[in-house]
Write a protein that holds these residues in place. Structure first.
Motif, PDB file in Angstrom:
ATOM      1  N   THR A 172       0.687  -1.194  -0.174  1.00 53.98           N
ATOM      2  CA  THR A 172      -0.201   0.037  -0.115  1.00 53.98           C
ATOM      3  C   THR A 172       0.920   1.163   0.051  1.00 53.98           C
ATOM      4  OG1 THR A 172      -1.775  -0.953   1.173  1.00 53.98           O
ATOM      5  CG2 THR A 172      -2.013   1.114   1.044  1.00 53.98           C
ATOM      6  N   ALA A 173       1.966   1.557   0.789  1.00 49.38           N
ATOM      7  CA  ALA A 173       2.680   2.357   0.849  1.00 49.38           C
ATOM      8  C   ALA A 173       3.387   2.817  -0.383  1.00 49.38           C
ATOM      9  CB  ALA A 173       3.631   2.396   2.043  1.00 49.38           C
ATOM     10  N   TRP A 174       4.055   1.797  -1.053  1.00 45.75           N
ATOM     11  CA  TRP A 174       4.829   1.860  -2.180  1.00 45.75           C
ATOM     12  C   TRP A 174       3.810   2.069  -3.320  1.00 45.75           C
ATOM     13  CZ3 TRP A 174       9.936   2.959  -3.207  1.00 45.75           C
ATOM     14  CH2 TRP A 174      10.690   2.790  -2.005  1.00 45.75           C
ATOM     15  N   ALA A 175       2.632   1.577  -3.361  1.00 47.05           N
ATOM     16  CA  ALA A 175       1.630   2.077  -4.256  1.00 47.05           C
ATOM     17  C   ALA A 175       1.408   3.412  -4.541  1.00 47.05           C
ATOM     18  CB  ALA A 175       0.394   1.310  -4.173  1.00 47.05           C
ATOM     19  N   GLU A 176       1.321   4.289  -3.321  1.00 37.30           N
ATOM     20  CA  GLU A 176       1.222   5.568  -3.000  1.00 37.30           C
ATOM     21  C   GLU A 176       2.444   6.216  -3.701  1.00 37.30           C
ATOM     22  OE1 GLU A 176       0.059   9.600  -2.536  1.00 37.30           O
ATOM     23  OE2 GLU A 176      -1.032   7.801  -2.841  1.00 37.30           O
ATOM     24  N   ARG A 177       3.822   5.834  -3.347  1.00 37.59           N
ATOM     25  CA  ARG A 177       4.876   6.498  -3.880  1.00 37.59           C
ATOM     26  C   ARG A 177       4.975   6.028  -5.559  1.00 37.59           C
ATOM     27  NH1 ARG A 177       9.598   5.793  -0.487  1.00 37.59           N
ATOM     28  NH2 ARG A 177      10.681   7.021  -2.267  1.00 37.59           N
ATOM     29  N   ALA A 178       4.495   5.061  -5.913  1.00 39.82           N
ATOM     30  CA  ALA A 178       4.333   5.161  -7.286  1.00 39.82           C
ATOM     31  C   ALA A 178       3.641   5.936  -8.213  1.00 39.82           C
ATOM     32  CB  ALA A 178       3.929   3.431  -7.813  1.00 39.82           C
ATOM     33  N   ARG A 179       2.315   6.164  -7.382  1.00 37.95           N
ATOM     34  CA  ARG A 179       1.310   7.163  -7.766  1.00 37.95           C
ATOM     35  C   ARG A 179       2.094   8.785  -7.799  1.00 37.95           C
ATOM     36  NH1 ARG A 179      -1.452  11.331  -6.643  1.00 37.95           N
ATOM     37  NH2 ARG A 179      -0.772  11.184  -4.726  1.00 37.95           N
ATOM     38  N   ARG A 180       2.635   8.897  -6.942  1.00 35.13           N
ATOM     39  CA  ARG A 180       3.311  10.138  -6.898  1.00 35.13           C
ATOM     40  C   ARG A 180       4.872  10.430  -7.958  1.00 35.13           C
ATOM     41  NH1 ARG A 180       2.804  13.908  -3.193  1.00 35.13           N
ATOM     42  NH2 ARG A 180       5.372  14.337  -3.226  1.00 35.13           N
ATOM     43  N   ALA A 181       5.208   9.366  -7.996  1.00 34.66           N
ATOM     44  CA  ALA A 181       6.516   9.317  -9.080  1.00 34.66           C
ATOM     45  C   ALA A 181       5.788   9.495 -10.673  1.00 34.66           C
ATOM     46  CB  ALA A 181       7.128   7.855  -8.938  1.00 34.66           C
ATOM     47  N   ALA A 182       4.615   8.967 -10.715  1.00 35.80           N
ATOM     48  CA  ALA A 182       4.228   9.219 -12.125  1.00 35.80           C
ATOM     49  C   ALA A 182       3.308  10.387 -12.248  1.00 35.80           C
ATOM     50  CB  ALA A 182       3.309   7.948 -12.170  1.00 35.80           C
ATOM     51  N   GLU A 183       2.691  10.822 -11.092  1.00 34.38           N
ATOM     52  CA  GLU A 183       1.826  12.093 -11.500  1.00 34.38           C
ATOM     53  C   GLU A 183       2.349  13.305 -11.182  1.00 34.38           C
ATOM     54  OE1 GLU A 183      -1.974  11.201  -9.539  1.00 34.38           O
ATOM     55  OE2 GLU A 183      -2.150   9.374 -10.793  1.00 34.38           O
ATOM     56  N   VAL A 184       3.331  13.587 -10.120  1.00 34.15           N
ATOM     57  CA  VAL A 184       3.843  14.636  -9.711  1.00 34.15           C
ATOM     58  C   VAL A 184       5.170  15.287 -10.353  1.00 34.15           C
ATOM     59  CG1 VAL A 184       4.692  15.740  -7.416  1.00 34.15           C
ATOM     60  CG2 VAL A 184       2.931  14.117  -7.049  1.00 34.15           C
ATOM     61  N   PRO A 185       5.078  16.279 -10.857  1.00 38.40           N
ATOM     62  CA  PRO A 185       6.337  16.792 -11.628  1.00 38.40           C
ATOM     63  C   PRO A 185       7.753  16.486 -10.835  1.00 38.40           C
ATOM     64  CG  PRO A 185       4.441  18.649 -11.631  1.00 38.40           C
ATOM     65  CD  PRO A 185       4.037  17.495 -10.703  1.00 38.40           C
ATOM     66  N   ARG A 186       8.718  15.984 -11.606  1.00 35.29           N
ATOM     67  CA  ARG A 186       9.851  15.583 -10.761  1.00 35.29           C
ATOM     68  C   ARG A 186      10.406  16.978 -10.035  1.00 35.29           C
ATOM     69  NH1 ARG A 186      10.517  10.849 -11.857  1.00 35.29           N
ATOM     70  NH2 ARG A 186      12.615  10.634 -10.801  1.00 35.29           N
ATOM     71  N   ALA A 187      10.429  17.846 -10.477  1.00 37.65           N
ATOM     72  CA  ALA A 187      11.000  18.998  -9.433  1.00 37.65           C
ATOM     73  C   ALA A 187      10.252  19.221  -8.155  1.00 37.65           C
ATOM     74  CB  ALA A 187      10.896  20.175 -10.243  1.00 37.65           C
ATOM     75  N   GLU A 188       9.084  18.788  -8.265  1.00 40.06           N
ATOM     76  CA  GLU A 188       8.305  18.919  -6.961  1.00 40.06           C
ATOM     77  C   GLU A 188       8.468  17.867  -5.924  1.00 40.06           C
ATOM     78  OE1 GLU A 188       3.998  19.720  -7.593  1.00 40.06           O
ATOM     79  OE2 GLU A 188       4.430  21.132  -9.132  1.00 40.06           O
ATOM     80  N   GLN A 189       8.981  16.804  -6.412  1.00 36.24           N
ATOM     81  CA  GLN A 189       9.542  15.659  -5.706  1.00 36.24           C
ATOM     82  C   GLN A 189      10.749  15.828  -4.891  1.00 36.24           C
ATOM     83  OE1 GLN A 189       8.768  11.526  -7.567  1.00 36.24           O
ATOM     84  NE2 GLN A 189       7.747  12.751  -9.372  1.00 36.24           N
ATOM     85  N   LEU A 190      11.504  16.698  -5.409  1.00 33.49           N
ATOM     86  CA  LEU A 190      12.894  17.005  -4.821  1.00 33.49           C
ATOM     87  C   LEU A 190      12.938  17.282  -3.460  1.00 33.49           C
ATOM     88  CD1 LEU A 190      14.834  18.686  -7.696  1.00 33.49           C
ATOM     89  CD2 LEU A 190      15.201  16.462  -7.121  1.00 33.49           C
ATOM     90  N   PRO A 191      12.118  18.080  -2.880  1.00 33.37           N
ATOM     91  CA  PRO A 191      12.388  18.077  -1.324  1.00 33.37           C
ATOM     92  C   PRO A 191      12.127  16.965  -0.414  1.00 33.37           C
ATOM     93  CG  PRO A 191      10.938  19.987  -2.401  1.00 33.37           C
ATOM     94  CD  PRO A 191      11.127  18.913  -3.284  1.00 33.37           C
ATOM     95  N   PHE A 192      11.127  16.168  -0.897  1.00 32.99           N
ATOM     96  CA  PHE A 192      10.667  14.848  -0.274  1.00 32.99           C
ATOM     97  C   PHE A 192      11.876  13.947  -0.260  1.00 32.99           C
ATOM     98  CE2 PHE A 192       9.436  10.475  -0.785  1.00 32.99           C
ATOM     99  CZ  PHE A 192       8.905  10.040   0.312  1.00 32.99           C
TER     100      PHE A 192
END
Length: 273
Positions: free
Chosen positions: A133-153
């Motif tokens: 479940t946790a990694w499914a959410e990580r996968a969703r974010r990886a696919a949908e959130v612009p890469r630059a917005e993932q950088l702080p995390f």
């Protein structure tokens, strides 16, 4: 320091990129999720005076191909086997960090005769009961959130605040690799991480093994490292104060400890980098 060459190796699932430099006994370096073998350039430079260093791009990462289909961590370990077969390398030393460590320990369990020494940094063989479940959410974010917005995390997980302040050039180097990673491949690999469970393979590992973990690593915390080391016969655990998820990047002097492992020399918990 020797010059690096890049070779594309054909496998059943597409071309795979191998960066290679140095001479001596072969050692393979496997990178974390959403990065590439390019991450290892400083470590490869440090080791290449004594070893034949191969930094692989795992499936869908860096210059390596991917057919768009779902895959598992075990599939990635089988990719490594195909690459080593193509390069006529029956046995190697192996190092993996984070996802690369999960691939490395899976490979070492599937092919114990092919790994003589093993370094597992900030990694695990299993992410726990809620991993899917946790990694499914990580996968969703990886696919949908612009890469630059993932950088702080990502940067907060990777590095201690002190390191981010002290060495912004190295942080920038790593984040640029992340930015170049294909989002769909990042998502597929995240799903594979959620389904990872290589605990059954740990008793089969015969390599002399060092497990390294940052004391402040909250991505794969010290408890996971203890379980990993406890499942591999004779493994040594090295816990490093003040470090997070990329201990080997934040502390380049750990190359000396890695060198000892690959050279067949003993490493104890008190070993200094």
């Amino acid at each position: 320091m020797s010059e690096e060459t890049l070779r594309m190796v054909s496998t059943a699932h597409g071309p795979m990129a191998v960066r290679r430099q140095g001479a001596g006994d072969p050692v393979v370096l496997l990178h974390p999720l959403a990065l590439s073998g390019e991450l290892w350039r400083p470590l490869a430079d440090a080791l290449s005076d004594e070893f034949d260093v191969l930094s692989l791009d795992l499936r869908g990462h860096g210059a390596s191909g991917w057919d768009g289909r779902a895959f598992s961590i075990e599939d990635m370990a089988l990719d490594v086997a195909e690459i080593l077969d193509a390069l006529e390398l029956p046995s190697v030393g192996m190092l993996g960090m984070s996802m690369g460590g999960s691939v490395a320990v899976t490979f070492a369990g599937l092919f114990p005769e092919r790994v003589g020494s093993l370094v597992l940094a900030d990694t695990t063989a299993w992410y726990g009961d809620d991993a899917v479940t946790a990694w499914a959410e990580r996968a969703r974010r990886a696919a949908e959130v612009p890469r630059a917005e993932q950088l702080p995390f990502q940067v907060d997980r990777w590095f201690s605040p002190a390191f981010s302040d002290q060495d912004p050039e190295e942080v920038d180097r790593v984040t640029k690799i992340f930015m170049r990673t294909d989002s769909a491949a990042h998502a597929a690999a995240s799903t594979a991480m959620g389904r990872l469970d290589s605990r059954r393979l740990l008793p089969a590992v015969r390599a002399a093994t060092l497990v390294i973990v940052g004391e402040d690593d909250y991505a794969t915390p010290p408890g996971m490292a203890r379980e990993l080391a406890g499942g591999i016969a004779g493994a040594t655990l090295l816990t490093l104060p003040g470090l997070r998820h990329m201990a080997l990047v934040e502390r380049p002097e750990l190359a000396d400890v890695v060198r000892r492992v690959f050279a067949g020399k003993p490493v104890t918990e008190g070993t200094r980098a």
